[in-house]
Design a protein around this motif. Sequence first.
Motif, short mmCIF file in Angstrom:
data_model
loop_
_atom_site.label_atom_id
_atom_site.label_comp_id
_atom_site.label_asym_id
_atom_site.label_seq_id
_atom_site.Cartn_x
_atom_site.Cartn_y
_atom_site.Cartn_z
N ARG A 107 46.14 43.57 24.07
CA ARG A 107 45.58 44.59 23.19
C ARG A 107 46.19 45.92 23.63
NH1 ARG A 107 40.25 45.12 24.96
NH2 ARG A 107 40.09 46.80 23.43
N SER A 108 46.65 46.72 22.67
CA SER A 108 47.30 47.99 23.06
C SER A 108 46.89 49.12 22.13
CB SER A 108 48.82 47.83 23.06
OG SER A 108 49.30 47.45 21.80
N LYS A 109 47.09 50.34 22.65
CA LYS A 109 46.70 51.53 21.90
C LYS A 109 47.85 52.13 21.10
CE LYS A 109 47.28 54.49 26.00
NZ LYS A 109 46.59 55.39 26.94
N ASP A 110 49.08 51.65 21.36
CA ASP A 110 50.24 52.11 20.57
C ASP A 110 51.34 51.07 20.68
OD1 ASP A 110 51.78 52.57 22.98
OD2 ASP A 110 50.70 54.46 23.23
N ALA A 111 52.47 51.35 20.05
CA ALA A 111 53.56 50.38 19.99
C ALA A 111 54.73 50.76 20.91
CB ALA A 111 54.06 50.23 18.55
N THR A 112 54.44 51.54 21.95
CA THR A 112 55.53 51.96 22.84
C THR A 112 56.00 50.82 23.74
OG1 THR A 112 53.99 52.69 24.56
CG2 THR A 112 54.64 54.32 22.88
N GLY A 113 55.12 49.86 23.98
CA GLY A 113 55.47 48.77 24.88
C GLY A 113 55.38 49.13 26.35
N GLU A 114 54.89 50.32 26.64
CA GLU A 114 54.79 50.77 28.03
C GLU A 114 53.47 50.28 28.64
OE1 GLU A 114 55.23 54.97 27.95
OE2 GLU A 114 57.30 54.90 27.22
N LEU A 115 53.46 50.22 29.98
CA LEU A 115 52.30 49.69 30.67
C LEU A 115 51.03 50.48 30.38
CD1 LEU A 115 53.73 48.66 34.16
CD2 LEU A 115 52.91 47.16 32.36
N ASP A 116 51.16 51.81 30.28
CA ASP A 116 49.95 52.60 30.06
C ASP A 116 49.41 52.50 28.64
OD1 ASP A 116 51.84 54.09 28.74
OD2 ASP A 116 51.55 55.93 29.89
N SER A 117 50.11 51.79 27.76
CA SER A 117 49.60 51.58 26.41
C SER A 117 48.70 50.35 26.34
CB SER A 117 50.75 51.41 25.41
OG SER A 117 51.41 50.16 25.58
N ILE A 118 48.70 49.53 27.40
CA ILE A 118 47.93 48.29 27.41
C ILE A 118 46.45 48.58 27.67
CG2 ILE A 118 47.59 46.07 28.56
CD1 ILE A 118 50.54 46.07 29.25
N LEU A 119 45.61 48.09 26.77
CA LEU A 119 44.17 48.21 26.94
C LEU A 119 43.61 47.03 27.73
CD1 LEU A 119 43.33 49.31 23.29
CD2 LEU A 119 43.35 50.78 25.33
N ALA A 120 44.14 45.84 27.46
CA ALA A 120 43.75 44.62 28.18
C ALA A 120 44.78 43.56 27.87
CB ALA A 120 42.37 44.16 27.75
N ASN A 121 44.93 42.59 28.79
CA ASN A 121 45.86 41.49 28.56
C ASN A 121 45.53 40.33 29.47
OD1 ASN A 121 46.76 42.44 31.02
ND2 ASN A 121 48.91 42.57 30.43
N ASP A 122 46.18 39.19 29.25
CA ASP A 122 45.93 38.05 30.13
C ASP A 122 46.98 36.97 29.88
OD1 ASP A 122 44.72 36.57 32.07
OD2 ASP A 122 42.93 36.05 30.91
N ASN A 123 47.19 36.15 30.90
CA ASN A 123 47.95 34.91 30.76
C ASN A 123 46.92 33.77 30.74
OD1 ASN A 123 49.94 36.76 32.55
ND2 ASN A 123 51.10 35.38 31.23
N VAL A 124 46.99 32.92 29.74
CA VAL A 124 45.90 31.99 29.47
C VAL A 124 46.29 30.54 29.73
CG1 VAL A 124 44.31 31.11 27.72
CG2 VAL A 124 44.97 33.53 27.71
N THR A 125 45.41 29.85 30.43
CA THR A 125 45.41 28.39 30.51
C THR A 125 44.10 27.93 29.90
OG1 THR A 125 46.77 28.30 32.50
CG2 THR A 125 45.43 26.38 32.02
N GLY A 126 44.13 26.97 28.99
CA GLY A 126 42.91 26.51 28.35
C GLY A 126 42.55 27.36 27.15
N THR A 127 41.31 27.82 27.13
CA THR A 127 40.78 28.57 25.98
C THR A 127 40.65 30.05 26.31
OG1 THR A 127 39.56 26.66 25.15
CG2 THR A 127 38.79 28.84 24.44
#
Length: 238
Positions: A107-127
């Motif tokens: 989830r991000s706050k803009d489309a810059t692709g920079e780390l400080d634009s990330i609101l939350a993220n994860d690498n998922v196994t399962g659900t």
Amino acid sequence: MSKSQTQRSWFARHKVLTAAGAVVVVVAVGAAMGGGGDEGGAEAKPSASASAGGKATGSGSKAPESKAPEKKAVTIDGDGDFEVGSDVQPGLYRSAGNEDAMCYWERSKDATGELDSILANDNVTGTAYVELKKSDKFFKSTGCSTWEAVNAKATGTPGSTLKGDGGMFKVGVDVAPGTYKSTGNKDAGCYWERSKDAGHGMNGILANDNVTGTAIVKISAKDGYFKSVGCGDWTKTS
């Protein structure tokens, strides 16, 4: 995994605190058409469904039942960048069947692709469950199973065991409140987390840990989700 993805993955994986549907609507519409007998005493013709040699009842046959088209679940492709409010709508989404942490979302706050634009993220196994908020600007998904919108107020009949590598479990739907035990965990490879929502912010974590050996966790009815990655299967003890 690319260098950029690896950099992004740091934000969500194995956080340890120092303090701390699809809505499926199927409507069966029964269209019943009743017809009266002919006037003037004329003999009524048998309906097409009448058996050979059978007598007509004098009333029209009942039309076959028809079903309204089944509404398709709202989904998001497992790969792509999506603008919230345009390409995808805010709400709770679920992706299941992901393997070996190859699913990455952001989830991000803009489309810059920079780390400080990330609101939350994860690498998922399962659900995984993710809540997209109205204030979010973009949602990114890479290598994930299709995301499906789910009813945040849905309830279920969860069992008493949980897969240790199952990912996220919604309390009251996938997992019942209670005390659970996981054994045989090695080298702190078991990570569990109790959270109050699916926003995945640090302030959403109620408690978590990296475990070696046996883990015992009490899941409260007030919890929103329970997450388990790399753990032995969990069994409800009370």
